[in-house]
Design an enzyme around this catalytic site. Structure first.
Site, PDB file in Angstrom:
ATOM      1  N   ASP A 266      39.672  35.253  42.960  1.00 15.53           N
ATOM      2  CA  ASP A 266      39.796  36.655  43.342  1.00 15.53           C
ATOM      3  C   ASP A 266      40.144  37.489  42.114  1.00 15.53           C
ATOM      4  OD1 ASP A 266      40.128  39.068  44.574  1.00 15.53           O
ATOM      5  OD2 ASP A 266      42.095  38.581  45.430  1.00 15.53           O
ATOM      6  N   LYS A 273      42.136  43.277  39.315  1.00 16.66           N
ATOM      7  CA  LYS A 273      43.542  42.941  39.079  1.00 16.66           C
ATOM      8  C   LYS A 273      43.823  43.105  37.584  1.00 16.66           C
ATOM      9  CE  LYS A 273      43.868  39.551  42.822  1.00 16.66           C
ATOM     10  NZ  LYS A 273      44.856  40.172  43.703  1.00 16.66           N
ATOM     11  N   ARG A 348      40.615  39.742  54.184  1.00 22.28           N
ATOM     12  CA  ARG A 348      40.487  40.161  55.589  1.00 22.28           C
ATOM     13  C   ARG A 348      39.033  40.411  55.953  1.00 22.28           C
ATOM     14  NH1 ARG A 348      44.472  45.044  54.429  1.00 22.28           N
ATOM     15  NH2 ARG A 348      45.244  43.344  53.112  1.00 22.28           N
TER      16      ARG A 348
HETATM   17 ZN    ZN Z   1      42.371  40.193  46.697  1.00 20.49          ZN
END
Ligand code: ZN
Length: 512
Positions: A266, A273, A348
């Site tokens: 991720d 990030k 999600r």
């Molecule tokens: Zn994430």
């Protein structure tokens, strides 16, 4: 897959000296050891070494197996807040000493107070020892499993054969979960994750189907494929949906359905990030790993009456010119128009499509309960770390699903805390205009967002179509399991060992 096999040993007298090469004693005090000679030996040494009874020590003792006696004191056990992890913590220290001393077949004797919270103390000590001895898959592949994991068996005094069989199945599941979770992103790409599952379930009653066809996935998992979009250009990073199913022989009386978040990496996607926040994100597949691990335990125990179905989304959230971005509106498998709020809230999206498929299966299932398992939010780690957060809907609460799992986890050293799904959570994700039906996420870190681990469960309910009439009329119990606080030892996502939470609580709740 080799891990130290738990072996039931009826008594110290019955234990053949040739079978074992260390004796580990775990207790609050060492005033009543399983052999009078040992008790006397320890008492005489305690008089000259005050560490005995205060910290874990290894003594050379002619009366112990292999002449190695490891004394591991638990400290106080009966205070209000003590729990079975008192035994787990010290078992980890003791088994490391045994390994360091050269033992490969240690025997554990454990004395627990007559108190309900310690009913499974011996089993918990074994599982903790196995956790401490586990070494990462890459390390085993590079250096040889027998070199980095030399301990072959762990004898457990007083254990029954049935208990040993349960431990074998539980630890096999936990080991699979750790292997899948703890591995770097090229060793465990989506396709290699799928291959590892196929191998793990060969010759078992768990059927594995892997979907990798891009056109099919685009049609069936539109949200998942939005996350995967910028990975499609790299052949080895392409996504996979892995379906696992266990069907018992005979009548089905209960069905468990699991969706597992398997973000093999991720980056955050276009909402990248930054500031070092990416390290450790190969472990964002811990939920999927735990689901596969639980299925492994199911495969070995073959429970009667219980059908278990799982869908795992193994996906890489890459960044690139084709990356999905915030503000896109994507229609989910359940027909819900999802406005992307932040591309780092990708788990999600993956889960919602998996759950929508499971929702359809639940409609024809006997007594179904639905779960999503994920490293979903930093908020879970802030709010309840190092515990697993269980967020349940009304039907699950009525059936006591989370309470049952939490009670089992308390006894098995795999604890969790209960959270509720509330109306504010649904208000938080509601559409602001008619352009969409639901918002995936806000843009502050979840850890500083009120109800940051509860509101994503509301999103999952809406985006997966669980609030649509067909599902509502069934009153499908649903528990969202967030392991962001419990998924790795010490909360260290870069270096901590995967904990395999919540495999042992699920096994204790549903398979024991
Ligand atoms: Zn994430």
């Amino acid at each position: 897959m080799a891990f130290p096999t738990p072996v039931a040993v009826s008594s110290l007298q019955a234990a053949s000296a040739a079978d074992w090469d260390a004796l580990i004693c775990i207790a609050e005090h060492f005033t009543r050891l399983p052999d009078a000679g040992l008790t006397e030996f320890v008492a005489s040494h305690q008089a000259i070494d005050q560490r005995i009874g205060r910290e874990t020590v290894t003594l050379i003792c002619p009366l112990a197996a292999g002449k190695r006696l490891i004394l591991a004191p638990t400290g106080p056990l009966l205070r209000d807040y003590d729990d079975v992890r008192c035994f787990a913590d010290v078992a980890k220290v003791a088994i490391q000493q045994a390994k360091a001393a050269g033992a490969v077949r240690p025997l554990i004797w454990l004395q627990a107070p007559d108190d309900a919270r310690y009913a499974q103390a011996l089993e918990v000590a074994y599982l903790a020892a196995a956790q401490a001895l586990w070494q990462p898959l890459e390390g085993r592949e590079a250096r040889g499993e027998q070199n980095v994991e030399p301990v072959q068996q762990i004898g457990l005094l007083g254990l029954t054969d049935a208990q040993a069989a349960f431990l074998v199945a539980t630890e096999a599941g936990r080991r699979l979960a750790r292997d899948l979770c703890g591995t770097e992103p090229e060793r465990m790409t989506p396709l290699r994750f799928a291959d590892y599952c196929v191998d793990a379930f060969q010759h078992t009653d768990v059927k594995v189907k892997v979907e990798t066809n891009t056109e099919q996935l685009l049609a069936d998992y539109p949200l998942l494929m939005a996350v995967a979009r910028s990975s499609l250009a790299v052949a080895r990073h392409k996504p996979a949906v892995i379906r696992l199913e266990y069907m018992p022989a005979g009548e089905v009386t209960e069905t468990l359905l699991f969706a597992g978040k398997g973000l093999v990496y991720d980056t955050g996607g276009a909402d990248l990030k930054i500031n070092g926040g990416m390290a450790g994100m190969s472990r964002d597949k811990g939920g999927a790993a735990a689901v596969a691990g639980f299925m492994k335990t199911v495969a070995l125990l073959k429970p009667a009456g219980l059908r278990v179905i799982a869908e795992i989304g193994a996906v890489r959230n890459s960044i690139g010119s084709d990356a999905f971005v915030a503000d896109e509106i994507i229609t989910s498998h359940a027909g819900v128009r999802v406005r992307i709020g932040n591309t780092d809230a990708e788990g999600r999206l993956v889960l919602a499509d998996l759950m929508s498929h499971l929702r359809l299966q639940a409609q024809h299932a006997v007594n179904p309960t639905l779960f999503s398992v994920a490293t979903l939010t930093g908020h879970a780690a802030r709010a309840v770390g190092p515990y697993t957060a269980l967020v349940e809907n009304g039907a699950a609460r009525q059936a006591g699903v989370s309470a049952t799992i939490a009670a089992a986890g308390e006894l098995w050293g795999d604890p969790s805390e209960l959270s509720s799904s509330r109306r504010e959570d649904f208000a938080f994700i509601k559409a602001r205009t008619c352009a969409d039906d639901v918002l995936s996420c806000n843009n502050a870190p979840s850890s500083v967002t009120a109800r940051g681990h509860q509101f994503p469960m509301a999103f999952l309910v809406v985006a997966a179509g669980l609030d649509q009439n067909s599902a509502l009329s069934h009153g499908l119990p649903y528990v969202h399991i967030d392991i962001a606080g419990s998924g790795v030892d010490g909360g260290d996502w870069q270096h901590g060992k995967p904990s395999a939470a919540p495999v042992s609580s699920l096994a204790a709740a549903y398979l024991s």
